[in-house]
Write an enzyme that holds these catalytic residues in place. Structure first.
Site, PDB file in Angstrom:
ATOM      1  N   PHE A 474       0.964  -1.262   0.122  1.00  0.00           N
ATOM      2  CA  PHE A 474       0.087   0.206   0.000  1.00  0.00           C
ATOM      3  C   PHE A 474       0.720   1.291  -0.018  1.00  0.00           C
ATOM      4  CE2 PHE A 474      -3.623  -2.556   1.832  1.00  0.00           C
ATOM      5  CZ  PHE A 474      -4.677  -2.066   1.082  1.00  0.00           C
ATOM      6  N   ASP A 475       0.481   2.390  -0.863  1.00  0.00           N
ATOM      7  CA  ASP A 475       0.965   3.539  -0.524  1.00  0.00           C
ATOM      8  C   ASP A 475       0.331   4.251   0.538  1.00  0.00           C
ATOM      9  OD1 ASP A 475       2.623   5.958  -1.144  1.00  0.00           O
ATOM     10  OD2 ASP A 475       0.529   6.847  -2.051  1.00  0.00           O
ATOM     11  N   LYS A 476       1.070   5.203   1.420  1.00  0.00           N
ATOM     12  CA  LYS A 476       0.464   5.563   2.639  1.00  0.00           C
ATOM     13  C   LYS A 476      -0.442   6.702   2.100  1.00  0.00           C
ATOM     14  CE  LYS A 476       2.410   7.960   5.658  1.00  0.00           C
ATOM     15  NZ  LYS A 476       1.517   9.342   5.718  1.00  0.00           N
TER      16      LYS A 476
END
Length: 749
Positions: A474-476
């Site tokens: 996941f990209d935050k």
């Protein structure tokens, strides 16, 4: 640079760090050759070029050509990439030709042995000719695709961020009054980035490129060669229908994506012929001057010419969750996030306004180059890998069974034509020609169901691959979080921890109310100029705090707006018969103007302790503002010098909040056995606190990008599978890499 090849692949490697004038480069080439590699060398070292299998020469710094090279490059060495790709394409084409020749030999022999015509040998020759024509067509198609590939992207050779604005304008060919319409049209890049489009024919061919198609084609040809024309027609029809079903999805999705792209096109306010006009970002050219206002998306990479209290949200490019202050001054920085004199495509102006000259557009921008680096053929996964495994397993069995049937028939004295026909029929029947059709139909049905939920699937094969995912990255910023700054905590006095917005006490409400009084009011429904002011206003509303909290009847009388040179916002108002001066701003600016804390005098040591508490909050990756007030403030004109003798009240902590649906989504994925990895360019402290809140950390630790770069030893396949893809199994700890690979990674660049 050397390009070594194993089997059908060509890999580009970096040679040892050597001096071009010595023999160490030649030794490196020979060492690779001893390992069985074919070496393509790009250099101007004559001895090393002679030692390589293919020598690609470039001129030396003195302009002398490297005599003795096999090929010469006149210009950009990046064109050597085309040569390396041509070597790979030639090897793949040659291997494909060998396989076609082998298949033609089998089909031709079958036609000769089982032919029912008067001249069976002619049918065998026809098979060879057809294979040769097909191989030639495939080779031509591969060559055309190679020549149509765009040239490799190279980084800009101009350090725009370190140049003065006047120098940038001169180098970019622009002026303060902008380009003329004619100049802009001449400079627009016609090969700029376009939405992905695929014709039905290309999509059909891409769908047919599965491991079973060549086998089914060979089976159909063999069936036709022994007279089983109906079987051949059935096999071809089912295979063609499967490719048509799967290929229909990609053009349909491309049209939908193109429509969405047109509807959400980024518009730019550009200066043309001295006047500001609005044009699509695709029509910008290098040298254009654009105006940037709050809330607008930066249309292309640009060098700032003017900046007025400007802050830019660069989370889409660097992962930094907090807005970055921008200014015009040249800066020496290697990292994008530190180039404060530049603005980049895809980022958003969070506050202030600016004026910039465009220095890169389309795929030449930082965002465009990053997207181009991520493109390429994905490795075979899911259905493709399983079909390849089925082919490798069933094909030898089918051919062996057919050979056994033919041998048994000939031993029993049966006619050769009938025996070969029976063997071919058995081999063809063992190939599941309906399997690709069933797979394509199932994937297309899944794509339709997903489209009803607002998800566009360009390649139906991605559905099955996504269903088999066991590690999810996941990209935050903007994905797991809301992508905007919010007030998350309030600290009273020298408290370095703060209390969440959902559980504030009365003393915390007083701090927040003072900060709200030191915040400008929005006018006519317009958003506030600074993101932190909007966060304070929204946070106070959620906490039920107003400007009159702890100051009944308060009303504004005068104010000092925030400026970078000032570092704070001050507001003076009246409450009954008292004047209250409320201040909010950078801790170092506000604290030095404070004289008391909780009614007690503070000296230099006390101010240092207050700042240490603020640093404790900032260490968690939060943006921190200090709040102070002066009751019984003096009258007169409100100036910077009048903001003094304040009482320190506390801190406000800002961060990018986690999305409400993210916790549940991450929890459900973890319960399903998916290993979650969160990747971000944000501060490690911020990343760690977010990971704890989401339940991602789970006993693991934060790993920075510098640490990842230091890991040079990769684990074996079995180790990585046990430690990453099987979260329920005990992790492998045999090596440092395996132990670290179990850590949650926060990519800090």
């Amino acid at each position: 640079m050397t390009a070594g090849a194993h089997a059908a692949d060509a890999s580009v490697r970096e040679a040892d760090a050597v001096s071009e004038g010595g023999d160490r480069l030649s030794d490196s080439v020979r060492a690779l050759q001893r390992d069985g590699d074919g070496v393509l060398l790009l250099s101007h070292n004559r001895n090393a070029l002679l030692a390589a299998d293919i020598g690609v020469g470039i001129t030396d710094p003195q302009g002398r050509p490297p005599w003795g090279a096999d090929l010469y490059l006149d210009g950009d060495p990046a064109s050597a990439v085309v040569i390396v790709e041509a070597c790979r394409t030639a090897r793949e084409t040659a291997l494909r030709g060998v396989r076609l020749a082998q298949a033609a030999a089998v089909i031709g022999a079958t036609a000769v042995l089982a032919g029912r015509a008067r001249r069976p040998a002619a049918r065998g020759v026809t098979a060879f000719n057809a294979a040769a024509a097909l191989g030639t067509a495939a080779g031509v198609w591969s060559a055309v695709r190679l020549l149509r590939r765009p040239p490799p992207l190279t980084a800009s050779q101009h350090p725009w961020h370190a140049m003065a604005p006047a120098t940038v304008l001169a180098r970019a060919g622009g002026s303060d009054g902008g380009l003329t319409a004619e100049e802009a049209r001449a400079r627009v890049d016609p090969t700029g980035e376009r939405p992905p489009t695929t014709s039905l024919g290309r999509a059909y061919l891409a769908e047919m490129a599965n491991p079973l198609t060549p086998v089914l084609g060979a089976g159909a040809a063999m069936s036709a060669s022994v007279g089983a024309v109906l079987d051949a027609v059935v096999i071809v029809a089912v295979t063609a229908l499967s490719g048509l079903f799967g290929g229909f999805q990609r053009p349909r999705t491309d049209r939908a994506v193109a429509h969405l792209r047109r509807e959400s096109a980024v518009m730019a306010k550009v200066v043309r012929d001295g006047e500001e006009i609005t044009v699509p970002a695709e029509e910008l050219a290098v040298g254009d001057v654009v105006n940037l206002n709050p809330g607008e998306v930066v249309p292309a990479d640009g060098r700032l010419l003017e900046a007025h209290h400007m802050e830019v949200d660069e989370s889409a490019l660097t992962g930094e969750s907090l807005p970055v202050a921008k200014n015009v001054a040249p800066v020496l920085a290697s990292e994008l996030g530190n180039r404060t004199s530049m603005v980049y495509e895809g980022t958003t102006v969070a506050a202030g306004r600016g004026r910039a000259v465009i220095v890169a557009t389309g795929t030449a921008t930082e965002a465009g180059r990053a997207a181009a680096d991520g493109r390429g053929a994905a490795p075979s996964v899911g259905v493709e890998r399983r079909l390849a495994r089925i082919t490798r397993t069933t094909l030898p069995v089918a051919l062996g069974s057919a050979a056994a049937v033919v041998a048994a028939g000939m031993l029993r004295g049966r006619p050769t034509r009938d025996t070969v026909g029976a063997g071919v029929g058995l081999a063809v029947a063992s190939v599941p020609e309906g399997l690709p059709f069933l797979v394509s139909a199932a994937q297309l049905a899944s794509a339709r169901r997903l489209s009803a939920r607002g998800a566009l699937v360009r390649d139906p094969r991605a559905i099955e691959a996504a269903g088999r995912t066991d590690v999810l990255c996941f990209d935050k910023t903007g994905t797991l979080t809301q992508g905007r700054i919010s007030l998350v905590a309030v600290a009273v006095g020298g408290d370095g921890d703060g209390r969440p917005l959902e559980s504030l006490a009365d003393e915390h409400d007083a701090v927040l109310a003072a900060a709200l009084r030191a915040t400008p009011c929005p006018h006519n429904g317009r958003e506030l100029e600074h993101a932190t002011d909007g966060a304070v206003t929204a946070g106070a509303k959620d906490a039920g705090v107003s400007r009159s909290t702890a100051a009944p009847g308060w009303r504004r009388t005068s104010s000092l707006p925030f400026e970078p040179s000032r570092g704070f916002h001050a507001t003076r108002g009246r409450c009954v018969k008292r004047r209250i001066l409320s201040v909010k701003g950078a801790p170092e600016e506000v604290v030095k103007r404070c004289a008391t804390l909780s009614g007690r005098r503070v000296d230099r040591k006390g101010r240092k302790a207050i700042l240490s508490a603020g640093e404790k909050l900032a260490a968690k990756g939060r943006r921190v503002l200090a709040v102070a007030e002066l009751r019984e403030a003096p009258g007169g004109k409100l100036t910077d010098e009048a903001v003094d003798g304040l009482e320190f009240l506390g801190f406000l902590a800002f961060a990018d909040r986690v999305r409400g649906s993210a916790r549940d989504a991450v929890s459900r994925l973890a319960d399903a056995g998916v290993h979650i990895v969160m990747i971000t360019g944000d501060h490690p402290g911020t990343a760690e606190s977010m990971a704890r809140e989401l339940g991602v950390l789970d006993g693991r630790r934060v790993v920075t990008g510098a640490e990842l770069d230091d890991w040079t030893t990769a684990p074996s396949t079995s180790c990585s599978q046990r430690s990453v893809s099987s979260p329920a199994a005990p992790p492998c700890t045999r090596s440092a890499w395996c132990r670290r690979s179990n850590a949650w990674a926060a990519r800090s660049r």
